[in-house]
Structures are given as C-alpha cells and as structure tokens.
Design an enzyme around this catalytic site. Structure first.
Site, mmCIF file in Angstrom:
data_model
loop_
_atom_site.group_PDB
_atom_site.id
_atom_site.type_symbol
_atom_site.label_atom_id
_atom_site.label_comp_id
_atom_site.label_asym_id
_atom_site.label_seq_id
_atom_site.Cartn_x
_atom_site.Cartn_y
_atom_site.Cartn_z
ATOM 1 N N HIS A 1 0.863 -1.188 0.000
ATOM 2 C CA HIS A 1 0.000 0.000 0.000
ATOM 3 C C HIS A 1 0.891 1.226 0.000
ATOM 4 O O HIS A 1 2.110 1.107 0.113
ATOM 5 C CB HIS A 1 -0.978 -0.013 1.174
ATOM 6 C CG HIS A 1 -0.355 0.024 2.535
ATOM 7 N ND1 HIS A 1 0.545 -0.925 2.972
ATOM 8 C CD2 HIS A 1 -0.479 0.911 3.558
ATOM 9 C CE1 HIS A 1 0.913 -0.639 4.214
ATOM 10 N NE2 HIS A 1 0.311 0.478 4.585
ATOM 11 N N HIS B 1 1.244 3.897 2.077
ATOM 12 C CA HIS B 1 1.676 4.667 3.248
ATOM 13 C C HIS B 1 3.203 4.826 3.227
ATOM 14 O O HIS B 1 3.918 3.905 2.843
ATOM 15 C CB HIS B 1 1.204 3.992 4.540
ATOM 16 C CG HIS B 1 -0.276 4.112 4.763
ATOM 17 N ND1 HIS B 1 -0.973 3.355 5.671
ATOM 18 C CD2 HIS B 1 -1.204 4.910 4.161
ATOM 19 C CE1 HIS B 1 -2.262 3.688 5.632
ATOM 20 N NE2 HIS B 1 -2.416 4.624 4.717
ATOM 21 N N ASP C 1 5.687 4.730 5.267
ATOM 22 C CA ASP C 1 6.639 3.796 5.893
ATOM 23 C C ASP C 1 6.876 2.555 5.024
ATOM 24 O O ASP C 1 7.785 1.773 5.282
ATOM 25 C CB ASP C 1 6.195 3.409 7.314
ATOM 26 C CG ASP C 1 4.814 2.781 7.373
ATOM 27 O OD1 ASP C 1 3.907 3.264 6.676
ATOM 28 O OD2 ASP C 1 4.646 1.801 8.118
ATOM 29 N N HIS C 2 6.074 2.384 3.965
ATOM 30 C CA HIS C 2 6.265 1.272 3.028
ATOM 31 C C HIS C 2 6.782 1.743 1.667
ATOM 32 O O HIS C 2 7.515 1.027 1.000
ATOM 33 C CB HIS C 2 4.939 0.509 2.830
ATOM 34 C CG HIS C 2 4.430 -0.060 4.105
ATOM 35 N ND1 HIS C 2 4.548 -1.398 4.427
ATOM 36 C CD2 HIS C 2 3.848 0.533 5.169
ATOM 37 C CE1 HIS C 2 4.060 -1.585 5.636
ATOM 38 N NE2 HIS C 2 3.620 -0.433 6.104
HETATM 39 ZN ZN LIG Z 1 3.067 0.310 7.865
#
Ligand SMILES: [Zn+2]
Length: 263
Positions: free
Chosen positions: A78, A80, A82-83
């Site tokens: 996804h 977000h 942090d990814h």
């Molecule tokens: Zn995450």
C-alpha cells in the site's frame, strides 16, 4: 513446506523458503520494530516488496542482499510512507519498476491489481486486494511457501489501525476473505509489514476478527453510557492503554463510528 524462519531477536532475516525480511530502522508505536522489506525469490530474479522509508542505509542494505541478482519489480502492499517512501530511490538504484494498486505510487507502465500473478525466478506471487487498513491495500500469496504477505492488513503483533483512507467495512470483508483463503489454501505463515512472521494464519485471523467484533461491542456500550464522540469513547474504552497510543485509537474509533452508521 514453508521453510519457516523466525529468529528470536526480531523480524530481520525472518521468512520462508523464498521470502526474507530486511528490517528498516524506523521503529515506533505504529511501525513496531520497523518496516519489513521483503525479498522474494531464490534464483537470479527477485521481487522486492515495500522498500520502506527513504533511508539510504536501509535501501543500500536491501540492494546489497540482492547485488548478485536482478530485481524485476518493486511491489507495494500500500502507499503509506513507511512502506513506499523509499521506492523511487530503490528503483533508481536497481532500475526496477514500482508496481502498486494506486497509480500515484507507480513508476513505470505496469500497475498491480487483484488476481495478478507475477513470478520472480521460480517463485510465484498472487495478488489479492484486501482494502480496509487503506483503500489501496494488497496481500501477496506465495503458493510455493503457503505464505501470505500481509502488509499492514495483519501485523506481527497487536492489531491494525484503520487509517483515514481506509474503511472498517472493507477491512472486515478483507479479513473474512483472508480467513477463507488461509483455510482453502492451507496457509502456513503470515509475513507481516511490521513485526515477526506468524506461523498460525487461521488462529491469527480468527483473533483479529474476534478483536474487531469485541471493539465494536465496547463502542456500542460506551455510546449507551453517554460517550458522545471518538475522543470520549477512547477515554472510556482505552483507559488502560498508554496515552501515546490514544491518537491512533481515536482514529480507529472514528473508523468504527463510521462503520456503525452504515449498519
Ligand atoms: Zn506500515
């Protein structure tokens, strides 16, 4: 046979026969130990899932681990940050395209959607749409390892927050779909976006589903007792929980209130 590896000192290096986690240095209450970047494939071709934060040291560590191999694609569970934040830098380091459900996070021609089947060398990756945590959340099934890579839809510890771009109704349907899939496909492991590998997929998914139902019951009860908004519900339902987690809890309660309105 999944070839499960679960090191005692955290997610780094954990995985299955054809998947290994490289842990990013971004621990927090929301990201647990940090983001797990997954390297999939055992031959000369590999797929990298979720490069994680745009952290030069982390991205170089991932690139070093695959330096003698070819990265055919970067996939995002996804969008977000942090990814996904490091995806462009990692793509520049390796020349691989970035494939995601959300067109805004793609680099290159190809997207990624439910039902897609990719291969990295001999490793097959099947894409499953699992909206809920976010509207663009995907899971990746590795049939050879009987393992499901879950991003933030299922975490290695605790439970997932429904983000403002997510939806609890979708999330509950996605959990049911994963639960059914885990049984039909005889899943042996969940590979989460944060935290350790989980060796009991059906047990974990049942606990997730039960937890969601319990929370909804608690919220209904808090409303009966006079709570008027998400904040007041958090003060009642999450009284025992560390206050640093209250903003996340409030987000989750808001998502549940929206869901209850649709029933
Ligand atoms: Zn995450």
């Amino acid at each position: 046979m999944s070839g499960l590896r679960i090191p005692v000192d955290g997610p780094d290096g954990s995985g299955t026969a054809s998947a290994v986690a490289v842990l990013a240095p971004n621990p927090s209450p929301m990201t647990l130990d940090g983001t797990n970047t997954w390297i999939l494939g055992t031959s000369e071709d590999v797929i990298v899932v979720d490069p994680g934060p745009d952290d030069d040291g982390h991205l170089k560590r991932v690139a070093e681990r695959v330096s003698d191999r070819r990265v055919t694609a970067v996939l995002l569970t996804h969008g977000h940050p942090d990814h996904s934040e490091g995806a462009a830098s990692f793509a520049a380091m390796t020349g691989a395209p970035v494939r995601a459900l959300d067109p805004r996070h793609r680099l290159g021609e190809e997207g990624l959607a439910d039902g897609d089947i990719l291969t990295a060398g001999g490793t097959e990756v099947r894409v499953m749409a699992t909206p809920g945590h976010s509207s663009d959340s995907l899971c990746f099934w590795l049939p050879g390892d009987r393992a499901m890579l879950t991003g933030d839809t299922v975490l290695g510890r605790g439970t997932t927050v429904i983000a403002p771009d997510g939806d609890l109704g979708d999330y509950l349907r996605s959990l049911d779909r994963l639960r059914q899939g885990a049984e039909i496909l005889e899943a042996e492991a969940l590979l989460p976006g944060h935290g350790p590998v989980l060796p009991d997929p059906i047990g974990v998914l049942d606990a997730y589903i039960a937890h969601r139902r319990e929370r909804l019951d608690q919220i209904r009860e808090a409303i009966r007792q006079g709570a008027r908004d998400a904040r007041e519900i958090v003060e009642m339902v999450y009284a025992e929980v560390d206050r640093s987690l209250w903003p996340a809890a409030e987000m989750s309660v808001a998502a549940q209130l929206n869901y209850l309105k649709t029933l």
